[in-house]
Every structure is written in C-alpha cells, then in structure tokens.
Design an enzyme around this catalytic site. Sequence first.
Site, PDB file in Angstrom:
ATOM      1  N   LYS A 114       0.823  -1.219   0.000  1.00  0.00           N
ATOM      2  CA  LYS A 114       0.000   0.000   0.000  1.00  0.00           C
ATOM      3  C   LYS A 114       0.851   1.261   0.000  1.00  0.00           C
ATOM      4  O   LYS A 114       0.500   2.249  -0.631  1.00  0.00           O
ATOM      5  CB  LYS A 114      -0.955   0.019   1.203  1.00  0.00           C
ATOM      6  CG  LYS A 114      -2.163  -0.867   1.017  1.00  0.00           C
ATOM      7  CD  LYS A 114      -3.277  -0.429   1.949  1.00  0.00           C
ATOM      8  CE  LYS A 114      -4.537  -1.256   1.737  1.00  0.00           C
ATOM      9  NZ  LYS A 114      -5.544  -0.988   2.751  1.00  0.00           N
ATOM     10  N   LYS A 198      -5.066  -9.472  -6.989  1.00  0.00           N
ATOM     11  CA  LYS A 198      -6.373  -9.804  -6.403  1.00  0.00           C
ATOM     12  C   LYS A 198      -7.431  -8.777  -6.836  1.00  0.00           C
ATOM     13  O   LYS A 198      -7.095  -7.613  -7.106  1.00  0.00           O
ATOM     14  CB  LYS A 198      -6.269  -9.922  -4.886  1.00  0.00           C
ATOM     15  CG  LYS A 198      -5.999  -8.628  -4.193  1.00  0.00           C
ATOM     16  CD  LYS A 198      -6.151  -8.741  -2.682  1.00  0.00           C
ATOM     17  CE  LYS A 198      -6.018  -7.343  -2.121  1.00  0.00           C
ATOM     18  NZ  LYS A 198      -6.205  -7.132  -0.754  1.00  0.00           N
ATOM     19  N   LYS A 201     -11.002  -3.137  -4.422  1.00  0.00           N
ATOM     20  CA  LYS A 201     -11.792  -1.904  -4.542  1.00  0.00           C
ATOM     21  C   LYS A 201     -10.959  -0.792  -5.148  1.00  0.00           C
ATOM     22  O   LYS A 201     -11.492   0.144  -5.728  1.00  0.00           O
ATOM     23  CB  LYS A 201     -12.228  -1.432  -3.151  1.00  0.00           C
ATOM     24  CG  LYS A 201     -13.155  -2.339  -2.403  1.00  0.00           C
ATOM     25  CD  LYS A 201     -13.289  -1.842  -0.953  1.00  0.00           C
ATOM     26  CE  LYS A 201     -14.025  -2.825  -0.075  1.00  0.00           C
ATOM     27  NZ  LYS A 201     -13.873  -2.539   1.356  1.00  0.00           N
TER      28      LYS A 201
HETATM   29  P1  AMP Z   1     -11.480  -5.176   2.835  1.00  0.00           P
HETATM   30  O1  AMP Z   1     -12.416  -4.695   1.808  1.00  0.00           O
HETATM   31  O2  AMP Z   1     -10.038  -5.015   2.435  1.00  0.00           O
HETATM   32  O3  AMP Z   1     -11.778  -4.676   4.203  1.00  0.00           O
HETATM   33  O4  AMP Z   1     -11.693  -6.749   2.904  1.00  0.00           O
HETATM   34  C1  AMP Z   1     -12.796  -7.342   3.550  1.00  0.00           C
HETATM   35  C2  AMP Z   1     -12.668  -8.856   3.526  1.00  0.00           C
HETATM   36  O5  AMP Z   1     -12.705  -9.324   2.159  1.00  0.00           O
HETATM   37  C3  AMP Z   1     -11.336  -9.355   4.108  1.00  0.00           C
HETATM   38  O6  AMP Z   1     -11.584 -10.536   4.859  1.00  0.00           O
HETATM   39  C4  AMP Z   1     -10.506  -9.678   2.891  1.00  0.00           C
HETATM   40  O7  AMP Z   1      -9.569 -10.700   3.147  1.00  0.00           O
HETATM   41  C5  AMP Z   1     -11.574 -10.158   1.908  1.00  0.00           C
HETATM   42  N1  AMP Z   1     -11.141  -9.922   0.502  1.00  0.00           N
HETATM   43  C6  AMP Z   1     -10.836  -8.722  -0.058  1.00  0.00           C
HETATM   44  N2  AMP Z   1     -10.497  -8.879  -1.355  1.00  0.00           N
HETATM   45  C7  AMP Z   1     -10.571 -10.221  -1.616  1.00  0.00           C
HETATM   46  C8  AMP Z   1     -10.341 -11.030  -2.784  1.00  0.00           C
HETATM   47  N3  AMP Z   1      -9.971 -10.492  -3.944  1.00  0.00           N
HETATM   48  N4  AMP Z   1     -10.533 -12.373  -2.683  1.00  0.00           N
HETATM   49  C9  AMP Z   1     -10.931 -12.936  -1.511  1.00  0.00           C
HETATM   50  N5  AMP Z   1     -11.169 -12.239  -0.382  1.00  0.00           N
HETATM   51  C10 AMP Z   1     -10.998 -10.890  -0.416  1.00  0.00           C
END
Ligand code: AMP
Length: 334
Positions: A114, A198, A201
């Site tokens: 990041k 991956k 967002k």
């Molecule tokens: P975040 O939006 O970064 O707060 O992520 C929320 C949850 O979604 C966390 O448990 C992440 O590990 C999971 N997550 C985010 N992006 C991915 C992805 N591309 N594949 C699988 N899990 C994801």
Amino acid sequence: MIKKKLVFSGVQPTGNLHLGNYLGAIKNFVALQKEMKCIYCVVDLHAITVFQKPHQLQENVLETVASFLATGLDPNKSILFNQSSVSGHAELAWILNCVSRIGWLNRMTQFKDKAGSEKEKASVGLYIYPNLMAADILLYKATHVPVGADQKQHLELSRDIAQKFNNDFNCKNFFPMPEPLIPKNVSRIMSLRDGTKKMSKSEDSDYSRINLKDSADEIIKKIKKAKSDSEQIPDNLKSLEKKPEALNLINIYSEITKNSLDKVLNEMSGKEYSFLKTKLSEVLINEVTPIGKEIKKLLGDKVYLGQILKKGREKANIIAEENLKNIREKVGLI
Ligand code: AMP
Ligand code: TRP
C-alpha cells in the site's frame, strides 16, 4: 477450561464491496452466524489510515452495513456495528502498540504494497494498522476470524501480540489465540483483467471486478471483457497453472454452482471460454443482482441503518468494557 467460541471480523468502508469480499469473507460470515456468536464490524478507523472524504466515509459506512444485511447477516443473531463508535478499539490499540514490535510490523507485506515507494509519506496509522486489527479481535477475546487470504499475515501478527501480552503480564490463556477461517478455493478472487492481482476496490478499472451493486448488463459486459484464454477449456487443472485468468473464472463458477473444479472441467472441457462466460454470467446474475437490489433498497432508509448500528454498538460496548476492565488491571492502569 472450555473456551467459548466467538467470531469477529471486519470490513473497511472504502466503497463498493465486490465479489472477492463476498466469496472470500462475507458469505462465510453469514454461514457462521448459524453456529456461533458473531460480531461483524465496519472498520472506519482502519479506513482513515488512507485519507477519506468525511461525507463519503459516512455514506460508505452505511453502504457497508446495508451490504452486510443484504447478504443475509441478521442483526438479531449477530452484532453489527462500526468500529469508531466503541472507543475500546482505540484504547486497546494503544496498549497493543506498546506490546507489538517494530520488527514485526516491518515484515507486513500489505503495508509495503500500500505504501509502495512513498513509504516516508504514508500515515503512521497505515504502518500500525495491524496492531489496531489485533485490538479489534482481542477486545472481544474472539476465537475465530473469517477473512480472505490477504489477511493471513495480519492474523498471525495478532496471535504473536496475544501471546506476548499473555507472557509479559503473566496471564497464560488470558487472550485466546484467534484462529483464521480462510475459505479453501476462493480465499483470493483475482482481478478480471489481470489474474496475478487480487480483485480489489482500489484497482482503477471497474472492469477488473464484479461489484455487489452491478446490474445484470454490467455483469454480462464485464464477464465478456474478462481475460481468459484463446485455447479451449482443458480437462485438467494442471493445464491451467500458467493461465491465472482462466483458472479464476472457472474457480468462481465452481464456487457459485457448488460443483467441484473437477466436475466443472468435466462439463466444460473442449469448449470455448465464451461458453463458460455465458454460463458464469447467468449464475452471477442470479447470485449477485438480488443482493444489489436489496442494498439499494436498504440505502433508502438510513434511519433504519442508523438504528442497527446503535443497537450493535450498545451490545459490543458491553463486552468490550468488561474485557477492557480486566486488560487495564493486567497492565497496571488504574
Ligand atoms: P477489505 O475490503 O479489504 O476490508 O476486505 C474485507 C474482507 O474481504 C477481508 O476478509 C478480505 O480478506 C476479503 N477480501 C478482499 N479482497 C478479496 C479477494 N480479492 N478475494 C478474496 N477475499 C478478499
Ligand atoms: N484488515 C482487514 C481488511 O483489510 C479488515 C479488518 C480490520 C479485520 N479489523 C479486522 C478483519 C479484524 C478481521 C478481523 O480486510
């Protein structure tokens, strides 16, 4: 001693939730609430480690709660709330900043990704973000943490911090070691444009992801444009090893249809990827668009969403305060 099982997880309110969040984490949240007590948190304090426009942040918190509810989280069974409304998260984070080691944080790959080459300009909050995550989990003495694979390292750090606290303050088993619950095949849903990254967002192109609020037309367009492979679909997984985009599409299809990868390859081998894409769009539309419609409907009643947060905050705060009382005592804070 029988440990009481307790689930905790958090999602950042940083805009559209996507298929990666859903398959990697939130779908699991919904399943777990049938078996255990669960606490799900919209982690707004984590979000501000990178600048957020204040008004937009408020909107995003409500949208994340709406997404939780739309995917099937039940506020009567699980506790849903936003992190900043329970001040114990920030207080415990400070205590854990004094337990965690700089050398441990220096190993965190998410900070390196990041902050990139602009490390000196990153906020201090972004650097100590994993300590706050440990505080989220340990504040409730959570035993199980459903997350995607990208959070595995942070969870290992939470365990190290819990262990060091228990040792330093001579209170064996005070904090339980939180167990990660990482799904097997969908722990890392990849970008539709680049199978080595991956789905995220923050990726510039919206074509890289399926958002939970996408319409049927958008899903069809994005899947049509998704990278795949010019050869026909093979009959074995080994042939897909160097084709991450193709494997990603097959993986998503397998997860949503609840058929094993082998079964899907059996059904599809020898066909063009356009065949898979048509079928994949159909199942995605069935799974995702009802959620998107529900999110939009819920966002029309912000008073209701505010009430859910208030109820959740009150319940979370009771557990947090009770645990904090003991934590302060262990550390010697009067
Ligand atoms: P975040 O939006 O970064 O707060 O992520 C929320 C949850 O979604 C966390 O448990 C992440 O590990 C999971 N997550 C985010 N992006 C991915 C992805 N591309 N594949 C699988 N899990 C994801
Ligand atoms: N760091 C997680 C992410 O970016 C979100 C998060 C914050 C979290 N606190 C947590 C996840 C506690 C699990 C448990 O996805």
